[in-house]
Scaffold this motif. Structure first.
Motif, PDB file in Angstrom:
ATOM      1  N   UNK A  25      24.029  -2.610  23.220  1.00 31.38           N
ATOM      2  CA  UNK A  25      23.366  -3.579  22.341  1.00 31.38           C
ATOM      3  C   UNK A  25      23.067  -3.007  20.968  1.00 31.38           C
ATOM      4  N   UNK A  26      22.676  -1.744  20.923  1.00 28.93           N
ATOM      5  CA  UNK A  26      22.336  -1.115  19.651  1.00 28.93           C
ATOM      6  C   UNK A  26      23.562  -1.034  18.739  1.00 28.93           C
ATOM      7  N   UNK A  27      24.711  -0.672  19.304  1.00 30.60           N
ATOM      8  CA  UNK A  27      25.938  -0.567  18.509  1.00 30.60           C
ATOM      9  C   UNK A  27      26.446  -1.939  18.112  1.00 30.60           C
ATOM     10  N   UNK A  28      26.336  -2.907  19.022  1.00 30.79           N
ATOM     11  CA  UNK A  28      26.866  -4.250  18.775  1.00 30.79           C
ATOM     12  C   UNK A  28      26.206  -4.920  17.575  1.00 30.79           C
ATOM     13  N   UNK A  29      24.953  -4.590  17.302  1.00 26.13           N
ATOM     14  CA  UNK A  29      24.253  -5.263  16.206  1.00 26.13           C
ATOM     15  C   UNK A  29      24.863  -4.931  14.844  1.00 26.13           C
ATOM     16  N   UNK A  30      25.622  -3.831  14.782  1.00 28.96           N
ATOM     17  CA  UNK A  30      26.243  -3.456  13.523  1.00 28.96           C
ATOM     18  C   UNK A  30      27.482  -4.290  13.205  1.00 28.96           C
ATOM     19  N   UNK A  34      34.231   5.627  27.002  1.00 25.03           N
ATOM     20  CA  UNK A  34      33.988   6.403  25.785  1.00 25.03           C
ATOM     21  C   UNK A  34      34.111   5.539  24.543  1.00 25.03           C
ATOM     22  N   UNK A  35      34.271   4.223  24.743  1.00 26.88           N
ATOM     23  CA  UNK A  35      34.493   3.363  23.588  1.00 26.88           C
ATOM     24  C   UNK A  35      33.316   3.347  22.625  1.00 26.88           C
ATOM     25  N   UNK A  36      32.097   3.568  23.156  1.00 22.81           N
ATOM     26  CA  UNK A  36      30.948   3.582  22.261  1.00 22.81           C
ATOM     27  C   UNK A  36      31.038   4.720  21.253  1.00 22.81           C
ATOM     28  N   UNK A  37      31.696   5.814  21.638  1.00 21.75           N
ATOM     29  CA  UNK A  37      31.866   6.928  20.708  1.00 21.75           C
ATOM     30  C   UNK A  37      32.680   6.488  19.504  1.00 21.75           C
ATOM     31  N   UNK A  38      33.726   5.701  19.750  1.00 20.63           N
ATOM     32  CA  UNK A  38      34.576   5.221  18.655  1.00 20.63           C
ATOM     33  C   UNK A  38      33.789   4.302  17.726  1.00 20.63           C
ATOM     34  N   UNK A  39      33.091   3.332  18.284  1.00 20.07           N
ATOM     35  CA  UNK A  39      32.361   2.377  17.462  1.00 20.07           C
ATOM     36  C   UNK A  39      31.153   3.019  16.788  1.00 20.07           C
ATOM     37  N   UNK A  40      30.532   3.984  17.464  1.00 23.39           N
ATOM     38  CA  UNK A  40      29.411   4.685  16.836  1.00 23.39           C
ATOM     39  C   UNK A  40      29.904   5.490  15.637  1.00 23.39           C
ATOM     40  N   UNK A  41      31.098   6.057  15.753  1.00 25.72           N
ATOM     41  CA  UNK A  41      31.662   6.832  14.646  1.00 25.72           C
ATOM     42  C   UNK A  41      31.929   5.944  13.434  1.00 25.72           C
ATOM     43  N   UNK A  42      32.206   4.661  13.684  1.00 24.67           N
ATOM     44  CA  UNK A  42      32.438   3.732  12.589  1.00 24.67           C
ATOM     45  C   UNK A  42      31.143   3.321  11.898  1.00 24.67           C
ATOM     46  N   UNK A  43      30.059   3.292  12.642  1.00 20.03           N
ATOM     47  CA  UNK A  43      28.821   2.728  12.116  1.00 20.03           C
ATOM     48  C   UNK A  43      27.801   3.759  11.645  1.00 20.03           C
ATOM     49  N   UNK A  44      27.747   4.920  12.300  1.00 16.58           N
ATOM     50  CA  UNK A  44      26.702   5.895  11.995  1.00 16.58           C
ATOM     51  C   UNK A  44      26.718   6.370  10.539  1.00 16.58           C
ATOM     52  N   UNK A  45      27.902   6.675   9.955  1.00 17.09           N
ATOM     53  CA  UNK A  45      27.908   7.142   8.562  1.00 17.09           C
ATOM     54  C   UNK A  45      27.408   6.099   7.568  1.00 17.09           C
ATOM     55  N   UNK A  46      27.350   4.837   8.005  1.00 14.57           N
ATOM     56  CA  UNK A  46      26.980   3.762   7.094  1.00 14.57           C
ATOM     57  C   UNK A  46      25.480   3.535   6.988  1.00 14.57           C
ATOM     58  N   UNK A  47      24.683   4.302   7.730  1.00 17.16           N
ATOM     59  CA  UNK A  47      23.252   4.043   7.762  1.00 17.16           C
ATOM     60  C   UNK A  47      22.596   4.126   6.377  1.00 17.16           C
ATOM     61  N   UNK A  48      22.916   5.119   5.544  1.00 16.96           N
ATOM     62  CA  UNK A  48      22.304   5.141   4.203  1.00 16.96           C
ATOM     63  C   UNK A  48      22.664   3.910   3.376  1.00 16.96           C
ATOM     64  N   UNK A  49      23.887   3.437   3.518  1.00 11.96           N
ATOM     65  CA  UNK A  49      24.308   2.224   2.822  1.00 11.96           C
ATOM     66  C   UNK A  49      23.547   1.019   3.337  1.00 11.96           C
ATOM     67  N   UNK A  77      34.105   5.337   2.597  1.00 16.78           N
ATOM     68  CA  UNK A  77      35.294   6.189   2.620  1.00 16.78           C
ATOM     69  C   UNK A  77      35.355   7.041   3.883  1.00 16.78           C
ATOM     70  N   UNK A  78      34.194   7.418   4.425  1.00  9.04           N
ATOM     71  CA  UNK A  78      34.175   8.274   5.609  1.00  9.04           C
ATOM     72  C   UNK A  78      34.841   7.583   6.792  1.00  9.04           C
ATOM     73  N   UNK A  79      34.667   6.273   6.895  1.00  6.48           N
ATOM     74  CA  UNK A  79      35.299   5.551   7.992  1.00  6.48           C
ATOM     75  C   UNK A  79      36.816   5.541   7.843  1.00  6.48           C
ATOM     76  N   UNK A  80      37.282   5.539   6.590  1.00  8.72           N
ATOM     77  CA  UNK A  80      38.719   5.517   6.351  1.00  8.72           C
ATOM     78  C   UNK A  80      39.322   6.912   6.452  1.00  8.72           C
ATOM     79  N   UNK A  81      38.495   7.899   6.679  1.00 11.66           N
ATOM     80  CA  UNK A  81      38.979   9.266   6.825  1.00 11.66           C
ATOM     81  C   UNK A  81      39.018   9.708   8.287  1.00 11.66           C
TER      82      UNK A  81
END
Length: 400
Positions: free
Chosen positions: A66-71, A173-188, A157-161
């Motif tokens: 649920x936490x990841x899905x909200x992103x 392990x799919x949450x690892x993939x989606x978390x990697x997409x969302x975690x760097x975006x927190x400051x934004x 840019x980090x997501x595109x890298x």
């Protein structure tokens, strides 16, 4: 010629279409990655256009917490059905003809300003010294946030890298993939959230204020998180696409000097040049779809709830659709490329990208007639297998 182009600039092997390679079939099953690979133009077009059988909400196939899905809630690229149509229709008002006219004038003003600042330089970074400023300021003004806050856009840019791509293999392990997409975006997200709060309290004439007033089909307005997700989702079209298309185009022109000569002699060919660049070196090279029903595609019977990786870049090199697909031709007509997608998810900011990039090239060629890629500095590309393009700060040019 195709191999020479890809090898000259050092494109990775997974971008096989850039080397003129054709898959044996337009659709193939990958046992290793547990997904369907869709390469053919007709088949990619079908997957993008048929909303009754395919959905852009490919994340629905994964057990995301649920936490990841909200992103992802509110991201236009992940939405489908009547709600997607409803929200897209309301947001499209932000890209009215009046806005496009203003955009053209503002983009030229900014391009002229930064070109003047670079006029005494023998070489400069095409993206970080020039294009990123034009695209970033225009997009920040569209949103209604201070231009200095555009620096936060760079975290995308980090997501595109990242080298990972969506797959149904290794379930759990799919949450690892989606978390990697969302975690760097927190400051934004935090920066955008402050501006959303301000617009909710005091609306202005800008995109964030418009989003704060969008009404969903249930009569409610979009939530704060949905608005933030929507903005992040269109960052690609509103900020990243223009630098990507600009740098990719210059690589094409450098590799096909006869076409470059045509453009230098006749700037009216620039719009067609950009369409050909979207086809020949498609920035958003890959997208994903999930099947809603059992479908027939490319001679295969594909079950419902299957993951499809659709190769826009490969489809744009399909010889069944494009004569001489590995030749860069700025006068190519017709050119029904899939670079901006197709169907209900056709890029909402495509006209914005076209106008910005056209103006950027008009100013570049007017002010720097000897513009060329610096032969001594190799361009740097995004690592993501889903994108094909020069990363921010990754291209140096010479103008002497």
């Amino acid at each position: 010629m195709a191999t020479d182009f890809a090898d000259r600039w050092g494109f990775p092997e997974d971008k096989f279409w850039l080397r003129g390679e054709r898959p044996k079939e337009p659709v193939e099953w990958s046992e290793e990655l547990k997904r369907w690979e869709v390469y053919g133009y007709d088949e990619v077009n079908e997957a993008l256009s048929n909303n009754d059988s395919y959905t852009a909400d490919s994340a629905k196939l994964f057990n995301i917490d649920e936490e990841t899905a909200k992103y992802f809630d509110g991201d236009l690229a992940q939405m489908s059905g009547p709600e997607h149509t409803n929200i897209r229709k309301q947001v499209s008002h932000a890209f009215s003809p009046t806005f496009i006219d203003h955009l053209q004038l503002r983009a030229r003003e900014l391009a002229e300003q930064y070109a003047t600042e670079l006029k005494d330089m023998r070489k400069f970074n095409l993206l970080s010294d020039f294009v990123d400023h034009v695209a970033g300021i225009v997009f920040s003004e569209l949103l209604g946030i201070p231009a200095d806050d555009r620096r936060m856009f760079r975290v995308v840019d980090q997501n595109m890298d990242q080298q990972a791509a969506m797959t149904t293999v290794n379930e759990g392990t799919e949450n690892d993939y989606f978390e990697a997409l969302t975690k760097p975006l927190q400051p934004l997200r935090e920066m955008l959230g402050k501006h959303v709060d301000a617009k909710l309290a005091d609306p202005k004439e800008d995109l964030i204020s418009l989003l704060c007033q969008v009404e969903k089909l249930d009569g409610n307005q979009m939530t704060r998180d949905q608005i933030i997700n929507f903005i992040i989702g269109i960052l690609g079209a509103g900020h990243l696409a223009t630098p990507l298309l600009t740098a990719n185009t210059l690589l094409c022109l450098e590799s096909f000097p006869a076409e470059f000569d045509k453009i230098k002699a006749d700037h009216s060919l620039i719009p067609g040049m950009l369409e050909e660049s979207m086809r020949f070196l498609t920035p958003g090279a890959v997208s994903y779809r999930a099947t809603l029903t059992e479908v027939d595609l490319g001679g295969h019977r594909i079950p419902a709830d299957s993951l499809l990786r659709v190769y826009l870049g490969a489809a744009n090199r399909d010889p069944n659709q494009f004569p001489n697909p590995d030749v860069y031709d700025v006068t190519r007509k017709p050119n029904a490329h899939l670079g901006f997608g197709r169907g209900a998810h056709y890029c909402v900011g495509s006209q914005m990208v076209r106008v910005e990039t056209r103006v950027v090239f008009e100013v570049l060629l007017e002010r720097f007639p000897k513009l060329r890629v610096d032969p001594d500095i190799t361009p740097l590309f995004f690592n993501s297998p889903d994108f094909t393009g020069v990363r921010s700060g990754g291209m140096w040019v010479r103008v002497d």
